[in-house]
Design a protein around this motif. Structure first.
Motif, PDB file in Angstrom:
ATOM      1  N   LEU A 221       1.062  -1.369   0.196  1.00  0.00           N
ATOM      2  CA  LEU A 221       0.094  -0.135   0.009  1.00  0.00           C
ATOM      3  C   LEU A 221       1.015   1.381   0.309  1.00  0.00           C
ATOM      4  CD1 LEU A 221      -3.267   1.334   0.027  1.00  0.00           C
ATOM      5  CD2 LEU A 221      -2.553   0.794   2.238  1.00  0.00           C
ATOM      6  N   LEU A 222       2.178   1.426   1.013  1.00  0.00           N
ATOM      7  CA  LEU A 222       2.743   2.771   1.054  1.00  0.00           C
ATOM      8  C   LEU A 222       3.612   3.062  -0.040  1.00  0.00           C
ATOM      9  CD1 LEU A 222       3.078   2.152   5.080  1.00  0.00           C
ATOM     10  CD2 LEU A 222       1.716   4.267   3.680  1.00  0.00           C
ATOM     11  N   ARG A 230      -1.917   8.969  -4.785  1.00  0.00           N
ATOM     12  CA  ARG A 230      -1.691  10.437  -4.579  1.00  0.00           C
ATOM     13  C   ARG A 230      -1.363  11.243  -5.727  1.00  0.00           C
ATOM     14  NH1 ARG A 230      -1.720  13.933  -0.174  1.00  0.00           N
ATOM     15  NH2 ARG A 230       0.269  14.678  -0.659  1.00  0.00           N
ATOM     16  N   ARG A 231      -0.410  10.575  -7.111  1.00  0.00           N
ATOM     17  CA  ARG A 231      -0.427  11.336  -8.056  1.00  0.00           C
ATOM     18  C   ARG A 231      -1.953  11.363  -8.916  1.00  0.00           C
ATOM     19  NH1 ARG A 231      -0.428  10.760 -13.181  1.00  0.00           N
ATOM     20  NH2 ARG A 231      -0.930   8.639 -13.152  1.00  0.00           N
ATOM     21  N   ARG A 232      -3.040  10.321  -8.838  1.00  0.00           N
ATOM     22  CA  ARG A 232      -3.778  10.933  -9.124  1.00  0.00           C
ATOM     23  C   ARG A 232      -5.198  10.997  -8.172  1.00  0.00           C
ATOM     24  NH1 ARG A 232      -5.551   5.020 -11.690  1.00  0.00           N
ATOM     25  NH2 ARG A 232      -7.423   6.171 -11.822  1.00  0.00           N
ATOM     26  N   CYS A 233      -5.340  11.678  -7.324  1.00  0.00           N
ATOM     27  CA  CYS A 233      -5.888  12.457  -6.524  1.00  0.00           C
ATOM     28  C   CYS A 233      -4.795  12.999  -5.181  1.00  0.00           C
ATOM     29  CB  CYS A 233      -6.452  11.232  -5.559  1.00  0.00           C
ATOM     30  SG  CYS A 233      -7.256  10.179  -6.380  1.00  0.00           S
ATOM     31  N   PRO A 234      -4.362  14.265  -5.128  1.00  0.00           N
ATOM     32  CA  PRO A 234      -3.289  15.077  -4.861  1.00  0.00           C
ATOM     33  C   PRO A 234      -4.079  15.064  -3.104  1.00  0.00           C
ATOM     34  CG  PRO A 234      -3.474  15.537  -7.366  1.00  0.00           C
ATOM     35  CD  PRO A 234      -4.276  15.094  -7.000  1.00  0.00           C
ATOM     36  N   ARG A 235      -5.388  14.850  -3.226  1.00  0.00           N
ATOM     37  CA  ARG A 235      -5.475  15.853  -2.035  1.00  0.00           C
ATOM     38  C   ARG A 235      -6.008  14.352  -1.085  1.00  0.00           C
ATOM     39  NH1 ARG A 235      -9.853  17.290  -2.128  1.00  0.00           N
ATOM     40  NH2 ARG A 235     -10.380  17.138  -4.795  1.00  0.00           N
ATOM     41  N   ALA A 236      -6.013  13.157  -1.655  1.00  0.00           N
ATOM     42  CA  ALA A 236      -6.343  12.010  -0.731  1.00  0.00           C
ATOM     43  C   ALA A 236      -5.463  11.536   0.403  1.00  0.00           C
ATOM     44  CB  ALA A 236      -5.585  10.910  -1.979  1.00  0.00           C
ATOM     45  N   VAL A 249       6.462   1.780   8.141  1.00  0.00           N
ATOM     46  CA  VAL A 249       5.070   2.545   8.521  1.00  0.00           C
ATOM     47  C   VAL A 249       5.058   3.314   8.997  1.00  0.00           C
ATOM     48  CG1 VAL A 249       2.979   1.869   9.459  1.00  0.00           C
ATOM     49  CG2 VAL A 249       3.846   0.086   8.423  1.00  0.00           C
ATOM     50  N   ARG A 250       5.708   3.743  10.388  1.00  0.00           N
ATOM     51  CA  ARG A 250       5.762   4.667  11.948  1.00  0.00           C
ATOM     52  C   ARG A 250       6.701   5.659  10.715  1.00  0.00           C
ATOM     53  NH1 ARG A 250       3.832   3.559  16.674  1.00  0.00           N
ATOM     54  NH2 ARG A 250       4.151   1.604  17.233  1.00  0.00           N
ATOM     55  N   ASP A 251       7.539   6.045   9.677  1.00  0.00           N
ATOM     56  CA  ASP A 251       7.571   6.470   9.139  1.00  0.00           C
ATOM     57  C   ASP A 251       7.033   7.306   8.335  1.00  0.00           C
ATOM     58  OD1 ASP A 251      10.426   6.090  10.446  1.00  0.00           O
ATOM     59  OD2 ASP A 251      11.511   4.878   9.146  1.00  0.00           O
ATOM     60  N   ARG A 252       6.428   7.174   8.172  1.00  0.00           N
ATOM     61  CA  ARG A 252       5.313   7.919   7.177  1.00  0.00           C
ATOM     62  C   ARG A 252       4.493   9.129   7.651  1.00  0.00           C
ATOM     63  NH1 ARG A 252       5.729   4.834   2.046  1.00  0.00           N
ATOM     64  NH2 ARG A 252       4.471   6.847   1.465  1.00  0.00           N
ATOM     65  N   ASP A 253       4.322   8.763   8.621  1.00  0.00           N
ATOM     66  CA  ASP A 253       2.954   9.114   9.115  1.00  0.00           C
ATOM     67  C   ASP A 253       3.593  10.615   9.328  1.00  0.00           C
ATOM     68  OD1 ASP A 253       1.496   9.826  11.028  1.00  0.00           O
ATOM     69  OD2 ASP A 253       2.879  10.272  12.776  1.00  0.00           O
ATOM     70  N   GLY A 254       2.401  11.651   8.956  1.00  0.00           N
ATOM     71  CA  GLY A 254       2.411  13.044   8.668  1.00  0.00           C
ATOM     72  C   GLY A 254       3.535  13.734   7.195  1.00  0.00           C
ATOM     73  N   SER A 255       2.982  12.878   6.060  1.00  0.00           N
ATOM     74  CA  SER A 255       4.008  12.910   5.010  1.00  0.00           C
ATOM     75  C   SER A 255       3.059  12.349   3.637  1.00  0.00           C
ATOM     76  CB  SER A 255       5.381  11.857   4.732  1.00  0.00           C
ATOM     77  OG  SER A 255       5.497  11.203   4.850  1.00  0.00           O
ATOM     78  N   ASP A 256       2.986  12.989   3.484  1.00  0.00           N
ATOM     79  CA  ASP A 256       2.702  12.416   1.902  1.00  0.00           C
ATOM     80  C   ASP A 256       0.302  12.148   2.170  1.00  0.00           C
ATOM     81  OD1 ASP A 256       4.473  12.720  -0.141  1.00  0.00           O
ATOM     82  OD2 ASP A 256       4.705  10.489   0.753  1.00  0.00           O
ATOM     83  N   GLY A 257      -0.078  12.546   3.420  1.00  0.00           N
ATOM     84  CA  GLY A 257      -1.682  12.774   3.196  1.00  0.00           C
ATOM     85  C   GLY A 257      -1.581  11.229   5.076  1.00  0.00           C
ATOM     86  N   VAL A 258      -0.632  10.876   5.641  1.00  0.00           N
ATOM     87  CA  VAL A 258      -0.890   9.769   5.330  1.00  0.00           C
ATOM     88  C   VAL A 258      -0.138   9.539   7.737  1.00  0.00           C
ATOM     89  CG1 VAL A 258       0.463   7.329   6.247  1.00  0.00           C
ATOM     90  CG2 VAL A 258       0.289   8.170   3.932  1.00  0.00           C
TER      91      VAL A 258
END
Length: 376
Positions: A221-222, A230-236, A249-258
């Motif tokens: 998923l990530l 996100r490329r197709r739906c930038p505000r997702a 997983v934890r490292d993605r918190d707060g970035s790219d809408g995650v």
């Protein structure tokens, strides 16, 4: 009526399938019997259940390891072998009207120490099929190890069929694997009011994130799906929740809408904040609790076939695809049409309320507890 429930793990918190299943049995059996629970130590917080703790024992584990080597038992069964089941079950007493054993991997260490008039094994699902999934996922020497485990586990499951009066699994799909004494009883899900939830996240995925199937799905998923969404739906936006989140997983918190929440603070409310559940799951057996939870929360669902296993009625009103492009297309279509996502969530909620209310499962388990002994 005296009943005994034996489980290889303490049921709280119920963040794994067998812990949840133990709690469901505990509710069913305590409602109509004098129940003794034998499992590892923990604070059950209940006065209506007699809890006998099975203590860790290096001597018991060494004996079990030697027995596994002599008898060709699967090494996977050793997960349940490092407790002194003999002493705990002796302390529990005898003359039980019915004994329920959770999972076939506990059978080698517990069955012959139990004194009961009738025996029920809740296999939940086929451990042999689950081990085969592990073999398919593994690489290198571990792949050879898991392949050997498949045949050993299948032999164990074949052996247990003759020892129990009733065998329980969660889905019809696997019931036939255990013969005529098997019956399917799904976990079901507790139904709570929906109360017009605010869907603050467009997508969500959850589960015990250290479990190999969930970890695999979270990485797909990530690393592969979410960048394209996100490329197709930038505000997702994406919510990922569950115990034991790995660093990637934890490292993605707060970035790219995650947003990552590990562990989840309020599971019921968290799921009601998600518009569409995304389940890119490649491995699994039995029946997916996530699908039932998503439907109860009124989420739309985009899933692989493995994710909706054993739940054909819910799969029929979900968007199901096994290729990454299909999953991305389905997710983006629901992002672009939020009213369709809401409508799908409403349909799924109706099916879950009608067919998977946990009260039905509890009643069926109560009936199993009170069955007459089968004819040998």
């Amino acid at each position: 009526m005296k009943s005994l429930l034996v489980a290889s793990r303490f049921p709280l918190p119920p963040y794994t399938g067998d812990r949840l299943r133990t709690l469901i049995w505990l509710e069913a059996m305590s409602a109509s019997t004098d129940l003794t629970l034998v499992c590892p130590p923990g604070n059950l917080g209940r006065s209506d259940v007699r809890h006998i703790s099975a203590r860790r024992s290096s001597a018991a584990f060494a004996s079990s390891l030697a027995r596994a080597g002599r008898s060709g038992l699967p090494m996977h069964a050793l997960i349940a072998a490092n407790y002194d089941w003999r002493r705990a079950l002796n302390d529990a007493g005898s003359d039980f009207d019915v004994a329920v054993v959770l999972l076939s991997r506990l059978d080698p260490w517990a069955f012959h120490e139990i004194h009961a008039r009738r025996f029920v094994l809740d296999a939940i699902d086929s451990l042999a099929m689950s081990v085969a999934e592990r073999a398919r996922q593994a690489r290198g020497p571990m792949r050879l190890f898991w392949k050997r485990e498949v045949s050993r586990t299948a032999t164990l499951e074949k052996d247990v069929i003759s020892r129990y009066d009733r065998i329980v699994v969660v889905s019809e799909e696997e019931r036939a694997l255990f013969g005529e004494r098997a019956i399917a009883v799904p976990n079901g899900v507790e139904i709570a009011p929906l109360d017009a939830p605010r869907r603050s996240y467009d997508f969500g995925f959850w589960g015990r994130l250290s479990y190999f199937a969930n970890r695999d799905a979270a990485r797909i998923l990530l690393d592969r799906l979410w960048p394209e969404i996100r490329r197709r739906c930038p505000r997702a936006t994406l919510f990922i929740g569950g115990a034991d989140a790995p660093d990637f997983v934890r490292d993605r918190d707060g970035s790219d809408g995650v947003t990552v929440e590990s562990p989840m603070n309020d599971r019921t409310q968290a799921l009601r904040s998600i518009r569409t559940a995304l389940f890119p799951i490649r491995y699994g057996t039995g029946q997916s609790n996530k699908i039932l939870e998503a439907g109860e929360a009124g989420c739309a669902i985009v899933s692989t076939m493995a994710g909706v296993r054993g739940l054909e009625d819910l799969a029929a009103v979900s968007l199901v695809a096994d290729d990454e492009r299909g999953i991305v297309d389905a997710a983006c279509s629901l992002f672009d049409e939020p009213s369709e996502a809401e409508a799908m969530g409403a349909r799924l909620r109706s099916l879950v309320v009608a067919n998977y209310d946990r009260r039905r499962s509890l009643q069926r388990l109560i009936e199993i507890v009170h069955e007459e002994r089968s004819t040998p």
